[in-house]
Design an enzyme around this catalytic site. Structure first.
Site, short mmCIF file in Angstrom:
data_model
loop_
_atom_site.label_atom_id
_atom_site.label_comp_id
_atom_site.label_asym_id
_atom_site.label_seq_id
_atom_site.Cartn_x
_atom_site.Cartn_y
_atom_site.Cartn_z
CG ASN A 136 -0.21 0.01 2.54
OD1 ASN A 136 1.02 0.01 2.56
ND2 ASN A 136 -0.94 0.01 3.64
CG HIS A 138 3.69 0.25 4.86
ND1 HIS A 138 2.77 -0.73 5.15
CD2 HIS A 138 4.89 -0.37 4.87
CE1 HIS A 138 3.40 -1.87 5.34
NE2 HIS A 138 4.69 -1.69 5.17
#
Ligand code: GLP
Length: 252
Positions: A136, A138
């Site tokens: 995602n 991160h």
């Protein structure tokens, strides 16, 4: 400026390890930042092999890890600390009191986090920070939506990350819900950054990170603004990039 290196899968770990080795040869008392995750396992073993084979000297380096799960101890095999020991620290001549780690069991987390930042500063800042990336976007445990000005702190782990880590912990319900992590600002303070990604699951997010807009929705996209970024990808992780065909590219 970004330096992009696309490696054959068989060369990925050696290529990444050689960049860190160069940093250590150039500055034996380097302050290094390390990252756990499946991406870095073999890279750590390759670094350890450079010590065994070529005598790469880790005795003067200082080491800070990016993050730790909250509520688990260093003796827990799933902890970042335990994995760093197993993959790297136990196999090299690192000086024990130069290993710094966020303590997932610290009682006073605010104090733990601010002391970590201060210790990095006392040693002159991180010379080279190694980063993995979540599917995602991160970096460390800075999940989508994290403000770019964040320092080291306790965070909630995103649902996507909990799913991604369920294999490591045996099931989704075993994955800790919180982590303690260096912030985006702490990471961006590093003098140089080495971002590592491998596998097709990372191809889309690598494209967004390096060529999409710089946005807090993709935390890693801030790395586009770092003056000394090196990215090492395997062919699969690079498969959605425009520069995919070339083995070494530079984007100024
Ligand atoms: C975790 C860590 C990150 C790491 C990421 C990628 O969430 N907090 O620091 O970069 O996993 O993990 P993997 O390499 O297993 O894909």
């Amino acid at each position: 400026m970004m330096k992009l290196i696309t490696a054959e899968p068989s060369d990925f770990d050696r290529t990444a390890a050689e960049i860190v080795a160069e940093q250590i040869r150039h500055k034996p008392d380097s302050v290094l930042g390390f990252a756990t995750g499946s991406t870095t396992v073999q890279f750590h073993r390759e670094l350890a092999a450079l010590h065994v084979r070529e005598g790469l000297d880790f005795s003067l380096i200082s080491s800070f890890n990016l993050d730790e799960y909250r509520g688990i101890s260093a003796a827990d095999p799933e902890s970042c600390r335990y994995r760093m020991e197993e993959q790297l620290f136990a196999k090299i001549n690192i000086t024990r009191n130069r290993i710094y780690f966020l303590d997932g069991l610290a009682e006073d987390m605010d104090q733990e986090c601010s002391e970590y930042e201060r210790q990095i500063e006392r040693l002159g800042g991180i010379d080279l920070q190694v980063l993995g990336i979540g599917t995602n976007g991160h970096i460390a445990f800075n999940e989508p939506g994290t403000p770019f000005h964040t320092d080291t702190r306790v965070v909630d782990i995103a649902k996507q990350t909990i799913q991604d880590k369920s294999l490591l912990f045996g099931s989704e319900s075993n994955v800790p819900r919180q982590g303690v992590t260096m912030g985006i600002r702490s990471i961006m303070h590093a003098k140089s950054i080495l971002l590592l990604a491998k596998g097709a699951a990372k191809a889309g997010i690598i494209h967004q990170t390096l060529y999409g807009p710089v946005t807090e929705q993709v935390p890693a996209s801030i790395l586009q603004l770092h003056p000394q970024l090196t990215v090492v990808l395997d062919k699969e992780a690079a498969s959605e990039l425009p520069l995919h065909a070339s083995s070494i590219g530079e984007k100024g």
